[in-house]
Design a protein around this motif. Structure first.
Motif, PDB file in Angstrom:
ATOM      1  N   GLY A 161     -10.935  13.577   8.585  1.00  0.00           N
ATOM      2  CA  GLY A 161     -11.732  12.966   7.524  1.00  0.00           C
ATOM      3  C   GLY A 161     -13.142  13.522   7.519  1.00  0.00           C
ATOM      4  O   GLY A 161     -13.796  13.627   8.565  1.00  0.00           O
ATOM      5  N   ALA A 162     -13.623  13.888   6.325  1.00  0.00           N
ATOM      6  CA  ALA A 162     -14.932  14.537   6.204  1.00  0.00           C
ATOM      7  C   ALA A 162     -15.867  13.712   5.329  1.00  0.00           C
ATOM      8  O   ALA A 162     -16.581  14.248   4.490  1.00  0.00           O
ATOM      9  CB  ALA A 162     -14.774  15.950   5.647  1.00  0.00           C
ATOM     10  N   GLY A 163     -15.849  12.400   5.545  1.00  0.00           N
ATOM     11  CA  GLY A 163     -16.841  11.540   4.909  1.00  0.00           C
ATOM     12  C   GLY A 163     -18.059  11.396   5.803  1.00  0.00           C
ATOM     13  O   GLY A 163     -18.297  12.217   6.695  1.00  0.00           O
ATOM     14  N   TYR A 164     -18.828  10.316   5.590  1.00  0.00           N
ATOM     15  CA  TYR A 164     -20.070  10.145   6.344  1.00  0.00           C
ATOM     16  C   TYR A 164     -19.829  10.126   7.845  1.00  0.00           C
ATOM     17  O   TYR A 164     -20.429  10.896   8.603  1.00  0.00           O
ATOM     18  CB  TYR A 164     -20.760   8.846   5.914  1.00  0.00           C
ATOM     19  N   ILE A 165     -18.949   9.231   8.317  1.00  0.00           N
ATOM     20  CA  ILE A 165     -18.752   9.114   9.759  1.00  0.00           C
ATOM     21  C   ILE A 165     -18.103  10.366  10.323  1.00  0.00           C
ATOM     22  O   ILE A 165     -18.423  10.798  11.433  1.00  0.00           O
ATOM     23  CB  ILE A 165     -17.926   7.849  10.100  1.00  0.00           C
ATOM     24  N   GLY A 166     -17.203  11.003   9.550  1.00  0.00           N
ATOM     25  CA  GLY A 166     -16.569  12.224  10.026  1.00  0.00           C
ATOM     26  C   GLY A 166     -17.578  13.331  10.250  1.00  0.00           C
ATOM     27  O   GLY A 166     -17.558  14.016  11.289  1.00  0.00           O
ATOM     28  N   LEU A 167     -18.472  13.529   9.291  1.00  0.00           N
ATOM     29  CA  LEU A 167     -19.486  14.576   9.422  1.00  0.00           C
ATOM     30  C   LEU A 167     -20.444  14.284  10.568  1.00  0.00           C
ATOM     31  O   LEU A 167     -20.790  15.175  11.358  1.00  0.00           O
ATOM     32  CB  LEU A 167     -20.265  14.724   8.115  1.00  0.00           C
ATOM     33  N   ALA A 179     -15.696  22.338  21.074  1.00  0.00           N
ATOM     34  CA  ALA A 179     -15.186  23.074  19.923  1.00  0.00           C
ATOM     35  C   ALA A 179     -14.624  22.045  18.941  1.00  0.00           C
ATOM     36  O   ALA A 179     -13.822  21.195  19.329  1.00  0.00           O
ATOM     37  CB  ALA A 179     -14.098  24.045  20.355  1.00  0.00           C
ATOM     38  N   VAL A 180     -15.043  22.114  17.663  1.00  0.00           N
ATOM     39  CA  VAL A 180     -14.740  21.045  16.715  1.00  0.00           C
ATOM     40  C   VAL A 180     -14.027  21.597  15.488  1.00  0.00           C
ATOM     41  O   VAL A 180     -14.450  22.596  14.892  1.00  0.00           O
ATOM     42  CB  VAL A 180     -16.025  20.317  16.276  1.00  0.00           C
ATOM     43  N   THR A 181     -12.947  20.931  15.112  1.00  0.00           N
ATOM     44  CA  THR A 181     -12.248  21.188  13.855  1.00  0.00           C
ATOM     45  C   THR A 181     -12.282  19.909  13.032  1.00  0.00           C
ATOM     46  O   THR A 181     -12.015  18.822  13.557  1.00  0.00           O
ATOM     47  CB  THR A 181     -10.785  21.593  14.090  1.00  0.00           C
ATOM     48  N   VAL A 182     -12.621  20.025  11.756  1.00  0.00           N
ATOM     49  CA  VAL A 182     -12.576  18.895  10.833  1.00  0.00           C
ATOM     50  C   VAL A 182     -11.452  19.136   9.844  1.00  0.00           C
ATOM     51  O   VAL A 182     -11.378  20.199   9.222  1.00  0.00           O
ATOM     52  CB  VAL A 182     -13.915  18.717  10.092  1.00  0.00           C
ATOM     53  N   VAL A 183     -10.579  18.156   9.705  1.00  0.00           N
ATOM     54  CA  VAL A 183      -9.421  18.241   8.813  1.00  0.00           C
ATOM     55  C   VAL A 183      -9.584  17.190   7.723  1.00  0.00           C
ATOM     56  O   VAL A 183      -9.833  16.016   8.016  1.00  0.00           O
ATOM     57  CB  VAL A 183      -8.115  17.996   9.597  1.00  0.00           C
ATOM     58  N   ASP A 184      -9.441  17.606   6.463  1.00  0.00           N
ATOM     59  CA  ASP A 184      -9.594  16.661   5.362  1.00  0.00           C
ATOM     60  C   ASP A 184      -8.652  17.047   4.225  1.00  0.00           C
ATOM     61  O   ASP A 184      -8.391  18.228   3.998  1.00  0.00           O
ATOM     62  CB  ASP A 184     -11.038  16.646   4.852  1.00  0.00           C
ATOM     63  N   VAL A 245     -11.243  11.966  16.530  1.00  0.00           N
ATOM     64  CA  VAL A 245     -12.052  10.916  15.917  1.00  0.00           C
ATOM     65  C   VAL A 245     -11.595  10.746  14.475  1.00  0.00           C
ATOM     66  O   VAL A 245     -11.458  11.725  13.738  1.00  0.00           O
ATOM     67  CB  VAL A 245     -13.555  11.256  15.955  1.00  0.00           C
ATOM     68  N   LEU A 246     -11.362   9.510  14.083  1.00  0.00           N
ATOM     69  CA  LEU A 246     -10.922   9.206  12.725  1.00  0.00           C
ATOM     70  C   LEU A 246     -12.124   8.907  11.843  1.00  0.00           C
ATOM     71  O   LEU A 246     -12.887   7.976  12.109  1.00  0.00           O
ATOM     72  CB  LEU A 246      -9.973   8.003  12.730  1.00  0.00           C
ATOM     73  N   GLY A 247     -12.279   9.726  10.814  1.00  0.00           N
ATOM     74  CA  GLY A 247     -13.312   9.488   9.814  1.00  0.00           C
ATOM     75  C   GLY A 247     -12.662   9.258   8.470  1.00  0.00           C
ATOM     76  O   GLY A 247     -13.121   9.770   7.450  1.00  0.00           O
TER      77      GLY A 247
END
Length: 458
Positions: A161-167, A179-184, A245-247
């Motif tokens: 999730g790439a909303g406020y908390i995800g970012l 090392a970080v991957t963001v999936v949305d 982490v769930l965003g």
């Protein structure tokens, strides 16, 4: 004889309501006996500060607490922590609670009930979502659990999730050396912005070393033999993870209210009138109040009900509720959807409707994007800023503003929020008497440049 008030939830809305009710009752002469219960360990804290605690900007959870349990008790509130409300009987006027510390159940009678149960993180409905190492981040207890888990040999994080908390959590993980991957699932991060501005966010995240994977759905969380998460499996591939982490957003925590037969809106939030009394259409539910992330609010721009879980609204709603409960008079006039955050040095802000929101609502609109600088272009430290203004045809009523830029950009959204609040037009905003000096702004503020372009086209 004093009326018994039971407050369920001891964070921003609940404790603002309880404290304000007692202060107001002291002035009005209304007798109140206030009991507050919460299943957690903390009161009156800033959940918005949790990512900055994880990142190391904040030394510990106590710095995020505005008022401690001891302070609330000293002010006359019978506060009971680690105490969970599990059942309501509105007709009989009691709430059943479980005291987890003592291991006992009891029923608390009430004359007035305040629901401030907040919101709960949305977990993807896929296998492994409850595995060890998969975290929602909503409470201080959640934040503490993440920090303790990161003390392990954790090297790779996936944020879903790439909303406020995800970012914000993605940045926190990068700053901790992971090392970080963001999936949305959306085309660009930050769906509260239009995709053209979301693209700037995408590029900034990649610039700080975050792998951003968009238009992707999570299919399952892979776990090891001990039930610990090891990877996130998506339709775009498998991403190894030592922590997830769930965003993915939150929903109103209204299960208790629903089971008691209270009316919910389209977002599953409680509907309230402007005095924060729970309402079913035009009918007020006698003796039942609600505030904070568990309620819907009236959106002054959409002219419809929305769920906007923010501490700013929770504190204001709690104060209004407490004033009325204590025998005073106050009203909560609604929201316009204002929020801001940052990713590294990129500031993001929005208020009102995006272009996509407005078109989906069937409005005839004009949208203009303007590029400028945060200071006069010749002044040292001037940074780029993008402002997008959405207005309604033909009159030019402002519908929304989005801002993406470097240092000095985001708080400009407050001017735009005030303009929306007062139903100004783009032409009126363009000619508003805003301050100017080269260290702070060009002679035409970037907000006014965008508003002027809208007015010119209209």
């Amino acid at each position: 004889m004093a009326e018994r008030v039971v407050v369920i939830g001891a964070d921003a809305a609940g404790m603002s309501a309880a404290s304000q009710a007692l202060r107001t009752a002291e002035r009005t002469g209304r007798g109140l006996d206030v009991v507050a219960v919460d299943r957690g360990h903390w009161t009156s804290y800033s959940a918005c500060g949790i990512p900055y605690w994880v990142a190391g900007d904040v030394a510990g959870p106590h710095q995020l607490v505005a008022r401690t349990p001891e302070e609330h008790r000293a002010n006359g509130i019978d506060l009971r922590l680690l105490t969970e409300a599990v059942e309501l009987d509105l007709d009989a006027g009691w709430v059943e609670v479980v005291d987890h510390a003592a291991g006992r159940r009891e029923r608390l009678g009430f004359d007035q009930l305040v629901l401030a149960t907040g919101a709960a993180p949305i977990r993807p409905d896929v296998p492994g979502a409850d595995a060890t190492g998969v975290f929602g981040v909503q409470t201080l207890d959640d934040g503490g659990a993440v920090i303790r888990y990161l003390a392990r040999d954790v090297r790779r994080a996936v944020v879903v999730g790439a909303g406020y908390i995800g970012l914000e959590m993605a940045e926190a993980m990068v700053r901790r050396g992971l090392a970080v991957t963001v999936v949305d699932r959306s085309p660009e991060p930050m769906t509260t912005l239009d995709p053209d501005l979301g693209r700037q966010v995408h590029e900034a995240m990649e610039g700080m070393g975050i792998d951003v994977v968009t238009e992707t759905d999570v299919e399952k969380f892979e776990i090891d033999g001990d039930g610990v998460v090891r990877a996130v499996i998506t339709d775009a591939g498998i991403f190894d993870a030592d922590v997830v982490v769930l965003g993915t957003g939150v929903r109103p925590a209204t299960e208790l209210a629903r089971a008691a037969g209270l009316p919910l809106g389209a977002t599953r939030g409680l509907r309230v009138d402007d005095g924060m009394r729970v309402a079913d259409g035009d009918r007020v539910v006698d003796g039942v109040w609600a505030a904070g992330d568990c309620v819907e609010a009236w959106d002054r721009v959409r002219r419809d009900w929305v769920h906007v879980p923010l501490g700013t609204h929770a504190n204001k709603q709690g104060r209004v509720l407490g004033t009325n409960l204590g025998g005073g008079s106050a009203r909560f006039p609604g929201v316009v959807g204002t929020a801001l955050t940052k990713v590294c040095d990129l500031e993001l802000a929005r208020t009102g409707l995006t272009e996509d929101d407005a078109r989906a609502a069937g409005l005839d609109i004009i949208a203009v994007t303007a590029e400028s600088t945060t200071r006069s272009g010749y002044f040292p430290g001037a940074m780029p800023i993008t402002v997008k203004v959405v207005a309604e045809r033909p009159g030019g009523r402002l519908l929304g503003v989005q801002i993406v830029g470097r240092d000095g950009s985001a708080k400009r959204i407050d001017v735009c929020a005030l303009a929306l609040w007062n139903e100004m037009t783009a032409a009126e905003l363009a000619m508003t008497d805003l301050s100017y000096a080269p260290p702070f702004s060009p002679v035409w503020d970037p907000v006014q440049i965008a508003a002027r372009k809208v007015a010119d086209r209209l």
